[in-house]
Scaffold this active site. Structure first.
Site, PDB file in Angstrom:
ATOM      1  N   TYR A   1     -58.368  37.753   5.775  1.00  0.00           N
ATOM      2  CA  TYR A   1     -58.961  39.046   5.404  1.00  0.00           C
ATOM      3  C   TYR A   1     -58.045  40.231   5.692  1.00  0.00           C
ATOM      4  O   TYR A   1     -58.355  41.359   5.315  1.00  0.00           O
ATOM      5  CB  TYR A   1     -60.321  39.245   6.093  1.00  0.00           C
ATOM      6  CG  TYR A   1     -61.468  38.541   5.372  1.00  0.00           C
ATOM      7  CD1 TYR A   1     -61.437  37.164   5.152  1.00  0.00           C
ATOM      8  CD2 TYR A   1     -62.569  39.243   4.912  1.00  0.00           C
ATOM      9  CE1 TYR A   1     -62.469  36.518   4.498  1.00  0.00           C
ATOM     10  CE2 TYR A   1     -63.616  38.606   4.251  1.00  0.00           C
ATOM     11  CZ  TYR A   1     -63.563  37.240   4.052  1.00  0.00           C
ATOM     12  OH  TYR A   1     -64.589  36.594   3.392  1.00  0.00           O
TER      13      TYR A   1
ATOM     14  N   GLU B   1     -76.537  39.747   9.138  1.00  0.00           N
ATOM     15  CA  GLU B   1     -77.279  40.570   8.163  1.00  0.00           C
ATOM     16  C   GLU B   1     -78.790  40.314   8.282  1.00  0.00           C
ATOM     17  O   GLU B   1     -79.596  41.238   8.185  1.00  0.00           O
ATOM     18  CB  GLU B   1     -76.804  40.249   6.738  1.00  0.00           C
ATOM     19  CG  GLU B   1     -77.410  41.160   5.681  1.00  0.00           C
ATOM     20  CD  GLU B   1     -76.784  40.932   4.308  1.00  0.00           C
ATOM     21  OE1 GLU B   1     -75.896  41.708   3.917  1.00  0.00           O
ATOM     22  OE2 GLU B   1     -77.185  39.955   3.624  1.00  0.00           O
TER      23      GLU B   1
HETATM   24  N1  UDP Z   1     -64.346  38.506   8.128  1.00  0.00           N
HETATM   25  C1  UDP Z   1     -63.029  38.326   8.494  1.00  0.00           C
HETATM   26  N2  UDP Z   1     -62.459  37.115   8.310  1.00  0.00           N
HETATM   27  C2  UDP Z   1     -63.120  36.064   7.749  1.00  0.00           C
HETATM   28  C3  UDP Z   1     -64.461  36.258   7.350  1.00  0.00           C
HETATM   29  C4  UDP Z   1     -65.034  37.490   7.544  1.00  0.00           C
HETATM   30  O1  UDP Z   1     -62.391  39.245   8.997  1.00  0.00           O
HETATM   31  O2  UDP Z   1     -62.507  34.986   7.572  1.00  0.00           O
HETATM   32  C5  UDP Z   1     -64.978  39.829   8.370  1.00  0.00           C
HETATM   33  C6  UDP Z   1     -64.506  40.873   7.390  1.00  0.00           C
HETATM   34  O3  UDP Z   1     -64.525  42.122   8.022  1.00  0.00           O
HETATM   35  C7  UDP Z   1     -65.567  40.827   6.330  1.00  0.00           C
HETATM   36  C8  UDP Z   1     -66.803  40.581   7.145  1.00  0.00           C
HETATM   37  O4  UDP Z   1     -66.387  39.740   8.201  1.00  0.00           O
HETATM   38  O5  UDP Z   1     -65.591  42.017   5.593  1.00  0.00           O
HETATM   39  C9  UDP Z   1     -67.984  39.954   6.399  1.00  0.00           C
HETATM   40  O6  UDP Z   1     -67.617  38.752   5.810  1.00  0.00           O
HETATM   41  P1  UDP Z   1     -67.605  38.588   4.199  1.00  0.00           P
HETATM   42  O7  UDP Z   1     -67.065  39.812   3.577  1.00  0.00           O
HETATM   43  O8  UDP Z   1     -66.913  37.307   3.855  1.00  0.00           O
HETATM   44  O9  UDP Z   1     -69.153  38.456   3.865  1.00  0.00           O
HETATM   45  P2  UDP Z   1     -69.813  38.898   2.486  1.00  0.00           P
HETATM   46  O10 UDP Z   1     -69.626  40.378   2.353  1.00  0.00           O
HETATM   47  O11 UDP Z   1     -69.098  38.135   1.410  1.00  0.00           O
HETATM   48  O12 UDP Z   1     -71.245  38.510   2.654  1.00  0.00           O
END
Ligand code: UDP
Ligand code: MN
Length: 440
Positions: free
Chosen positions: A212, A389
């Site tokens: 990320y 969430e």
């Molecule tokens: N995140 C990260 N590394 C990972 C997975 C998640 O840093 O391998 C952090 C990152 O800040 C990301 C947040 O956790 O924006 C939420 O995860 P993700 O965006 O995958 O969830 P979604 O928005 O797809 O539900």
């Protein structure tokens, strides 16, 4: 002596003020600090009523300190007089002078005794002083209640609030009368000017672990163009690879702190641990370093203005995927065994976990509660449907946000534009889940 006392009093009031506001003006290594704590402790003991009174009415505190010092001086003088008399009594036993001094000393002792009685009387039973201070306390309490938690009871039956009315117009207020922030409900120039005068610092936490880190450049660059422009913003960036943090030119009064944390081989673990990290960061730093804090997803980009209209005590954002969905179809956690459980008959909005914000203290409460609930679930080997969430949605259902951000503040790039959303300010970018996440 007098100027010394005045200085001591001023210092006491000042130090109390700063300490109560968590902004100690002295560094922890300052040798004056232990002294200050003794002074604060002792003057608090001398103060009638709750200590907060001396904060805002320092003169009352000073009067009481004066009174106490006066009493101490009287007792001191009479005791010295007493011992001097005992010595001279043997040499000139019955002179007129001796009698006069004896009487004067007795008088001093009586005055000292009366002062002591007065001090005790004032401290424990004076209705006039107590009344004044109580009245002041009530004012404070009222103000506090106005701004404090909007808790609502569990199991209450009421209609689901709508986000877009039947006429297609957006709804600008929740049923508990918190604003829902949409384009057109505020004047950007006016609202920014109001908050700019308050000289605030907005902490912004962001996590970029594993792959990320690739989202950081766009996130930071677009934030510098759109996010609280002209305000003091302090980014706290959690990452396992500080060397991957891109060089981004920050605006004036804006700074970035990189905090190294271990990663995990499960993305679920990474996202849900954010609550704990946020809680600890607030405890260790933000209480002293910021007024407001936002925690934002990093796989995002700012496309439009995000300013002071988003500030408030506790802020949630309506998820772009569910703002026209019936509450029983919200992807809440539905298993009663989980701490994030919400029954089908309850729910206001489905909030996105990508944004949480508000006053440092209120975000702390939210993060701490979610972390505790996540821990209870983890001990029972339950993981809520959408990790943190789900817990955040449970928290917001019973601790209503004081301001709700419309989906303008959290969109998804893949989602087509709709009529009600006039401007997209912040949006989740399209990502290849298999390529960026450590596990499916
Ligand atoms: N995140 C990260 N590394 C990972 C997975 C998640 O840093 O391998 C952090 C990152 O800040 C990301 C947040 O956790 O924006 C939420 O995860 P993700 O965006 O995958 O969830 P979604 O928005 O797809 O539900
Ligand atoms: Mn995301």
């Amino acid at each position: 002596m007098v100027s010394c006392l005045v200085e001591l009093q001023e210092l006491t009031v000042l130090t109390k003020h700063f300490c109560r506001h968590n902004k100690t003006p002295l560094s922890p290594s300052c040798p004056l600090l232990p002294c200050m704590h003794i002074i604060i402790w002792s003057t608090d003991r001398l103060t009638v009523g709750p200590p907060m009174i001396t904060d805002t009415k320092p003169k009352a505190g000073i009067m009481k300190v004066n009174f106490f010092l006066f009493f101490l001086a009287l007792t001191g003088f009479s005791l010295i007089g007493h011992s001097v008399l005992r010595v001279t009594k043997d040499t000139k036993p019955n002179s007129e002078m001796m009698k006069f001094l004896q009487n004067a000393n007795t008088l001093l002792l009586v005055v000292a005794f009366v002062s002591l009685t007065g001090l005790i009387f004032l401290g424990y039973s004076s209705t006039s002083l107590r009344y004044k201070e109580k009245r002041f306390c009530l004012n404070l309490t009222k103000e506090h209640q106005e701004n404090s938690n909007l808790q609502s009871p569990q199991g209450l039956s009421y209609k689901q609030p709508s986000v877009v009315g039947p006429d297609g117009k957006v709804v600008p207020v929740t049923p508990w009368l918190s604003p829902i922030v949409w384009e057109g409900t505020f004047d950007p120039l006016l609202i920014d000017s109001i908050y700019r005068q308050q000289n605030i610092t907005i902490a912004t936490t962001v996590f970029a672990l594993g792959k990320y880190t690739q989202f950081l450049k766009d996130f930071l660059e677009s934030a510098e163009q759109n996010y609280f422009v002209g305000f003091r913003v302090h980014y706290y960036l959690f990452t396992d690879q500080p060397e991957q943090v891109p060089e981004v030119k920050l605006g004036e009064e804006r700074q970035l702190t990189v905090l190294k944390v271990p990663s995990s081989n499960r993305w679920q673990e990474i996202t849900l641990r954010r609550m704990e990290k946020l809680e600890k960061l607030i405890e260790s730093r933000l209480v002293n370093e910021a007024d407001y804090v936002f925690s934002l997803d990093v796989d995002t980009k700012f496309y439009g203005r995000w300013g002071a209209e988003s500030l408030g005590r506790l802020i949630g954002v309506i998820h772009p995927g569910y703002y026209q969905t019936a509450r029983e179809q919200f992807p809440y956690e539905r298993r009663p065994e989980s701490q994030a459980f919400i029954p089908y008959a309850e729910g206001d909005y489905y909030y996105g976990g990508a944004v949480i914000g508000g006053l440092v203290k209120d975000v702390y409460e939210a993060a701490k509660t979610c972390r505790e609930q996540l821990d209870i679930d983890a001990a029972k080997s339950i993981e809520a449907a959408w990790q943190e969430e789900s817990h955040l949605n449970k928290y917001f259902l019973y601790n209503k946000p004081s301001k709700v951000l419309s989906p303008e503040y959290l969109w998804q790039d893949f989602k087509p534009h709709t009529n009600e959303v006039k401007i997209i300010r912040f949006s989740q970018v399209i990502k290849n889940y298999a390529a960026v996440r450590p596990n499916p």
